[in-house]
Enzyme design. Structure first.
Site, PDB file in Angstrom:
ATOM      1  N   GLU A  99      25.078  15.485   2.518  1.00 47.26           N
ATOM      2  CA  GLU A  99      26.074  15.036   3.495  1.00 47.26           C
ATOM      3  C   GLU A  99      26.027  13.532   3.642  1.00 47.26           C
ATOM      4  OE1 GLU A  99      28.574  15.669   5.284  1.00 47.26           O
ATOM      5  OE2 GLU A  99      28.398  17.458   6.488  1.00 47.26           O
ATOM      6  N   ASP A 100      27.157  12.947   4.005  1.00 49.95           N
ATOM      7  CA  ASP A 100      27.161  11.528   4.324  1.00 49.95           C
ATOM      8  C   ASP A 100      26.579  11.296   5.714  1.00 49.95           C
ATOM      9  OD1 ASP A 100      29.356  12.690   5.622  1.00 49.95           O
ATOM     10  OD2 ASP A 100      30.749  11.086   5.115  1.00 49.95           O
ATOM     11  N   ASP A 103      26.611  14.549  12.627  1.00 45.44           N
ATOM     12  CA  ASP A 103      26.629  14.205  14.046  1.00 45.44           C
ATOM     13  C   ASP A 103      26.626  15.474  14.890  1.00 45.44           C
ATOM     14  OD1 ASP A 103      29.415  14.744  13.779  1.00 45.44           O
ATOM     15  OD2 ASP A 103      29.931  12.647  13.846  1.00 45.44           O
ATOM     16  N   PHE A 157      31.012   4.029  15.224  1.00 45.45           N
ATOM     17  CA  PHE A 157      31.872   4.541  14.158  1.00 45.45           C
ATOM     18  C   PHE A 157      31.610   3.685  12.923  1.00 45.45           C
ATOM     19  CE2 PHE A 157      35.656   5.271  11.647  1.00 45.45           C
ATOM     20  CZ  PHE A 157      35.678   6.659  11.669  1.00 45.45           C
ATOM     21  N   VAL A 158      30.987   4.308  11.904  1.00 44.74           N
ATOM     22  CA  VAL A 158      30.548   3.559  10.725  1.00 44.74           C
ATOM     23  C   VAL A 158      31.383   3.919   9.503  1.00 44.74           C
ATOM     24  CG1 VAL A 158      28.192   3.241  11.553  1.00 44.74           C
ATOM     25  CG2 VAL A 158      28.746   5.264  10.200  1.00 44.74           C
ATOM     26  N   ASP A 164      34.486   6.865   5.578  1.00 44.90           N
ATOM     27  CA  ASP A 164      35.801   6.260   5.673  1.00 44.90           C
ATOM     28  C   ASP A 164      36.356   6.270   7.085  1.00 44.90           C
ATOM     29  OD1 ASP A 164      38.356   8.619   5.565  1.00 44.90           O
ATOM     30  OD2 ASP A 164      36.250   9.185   5.699  1.00 44.90           O
ATOM     31  N   ARG A 170      35.615   3.522   1.942  1.00 45.83           N
ATOM     32  CA  ARG A 170      34.580   4.288   1.245  1.00 45.83           C
ATOM     33  C   ARG A 170      33.850   3.450   0.190  1.00 45.83           C
ATOM     34  NH1 ARG A 170      35.036   9.669   2.479  1.00 45.83           N
ATOM     35  NH2 ARG A 170      37.107  10.494   2.881  1.00 45.83           N
TER      36      ARG A 170
END
Length: 184
Positions: A99-100, A103, A157-158, A164, A170
């Protein structure tokens, strides 16, 4: 693009170093197990997955699954759905979901359940970023699973390194905080 970034949290060298550490840890853990299937949760994990698996010197397979829950917003809908499934048969295999970012945990919960239904014997998770402060779900891993985490991410928010906003950013080689006026 750099004018859109408020601050850089992790640069290219820090990312490369941490990915190398994760690959070494996973390789050591998989040494005495059957071949593993690395499953990238597309599209955010594609860079991380590519960098990670190139450093795993064991017999593995690689595939992607696509799960949608964000659309063009910054908040998950809370109802993830699988929009593109695996081609790979994972029945009886140790699956490592890549996973990126984790959360709330809802997307990952959905994918873990999906892997169980497909007969995976073990489902581990390797996430590039972890935001435990936003967790809504206690993740139930399968079998002798492990949870690997690259970095703990503050509640920003990254974007970058695969992550993205509305399909942009990205390609950035670092992880940065997107300026709020660009997404509000």
């Amino acid at each position: 693009m750099e004018s859109h970034i408020e601050t850089i949290l992790w640069n290219q060298n820090q990312i490369a170093s941490r990915v190398t550490e994760l690959a070494a840890q996973i390789s050591a853990d998989l040494l005495d197990s059957p071949p593993a299937a690395f499953v990238g949760v597309a599209t955010g994990a594609f860079l991380f997955l590519a960098d990670l698996v190139r450093q795993i010197n064991l017999p593995i397979t690689v595939d992607f699954i696509r799960v949608e829950s964000y659309g063009c917003g910054t908040e998950s809908s809370g109802k993830p759905r699988i929009s593109s499934d695996l081609k790979l048969d994972v029945c009886g295999k140790h699956v490592i979901l890549v996973e990126d970012i984790v959360d709330s945990g809802r997307t990952l919960e959905c994918v873990i359940e999906h892997m169980k239904l497909k007969g995976a014997s073990c489902v581990s998770v390797c996430t590039f970023l972890d935001k435990p402060s936003r967790r809504k779900i206690h993740l139930q891993l399968v079998g002798q699973a492990k949870f690997y985490s690259g970095f703990q991410c503050p509640d920003y928010f990254v974007v970058g390194y695969g992550m993205d906003f509305a399909e942009s950013y990205r390609h950035l080689p670092y992880v940065g905080v997107l300026k709020p006026h660009l997404y509000k």
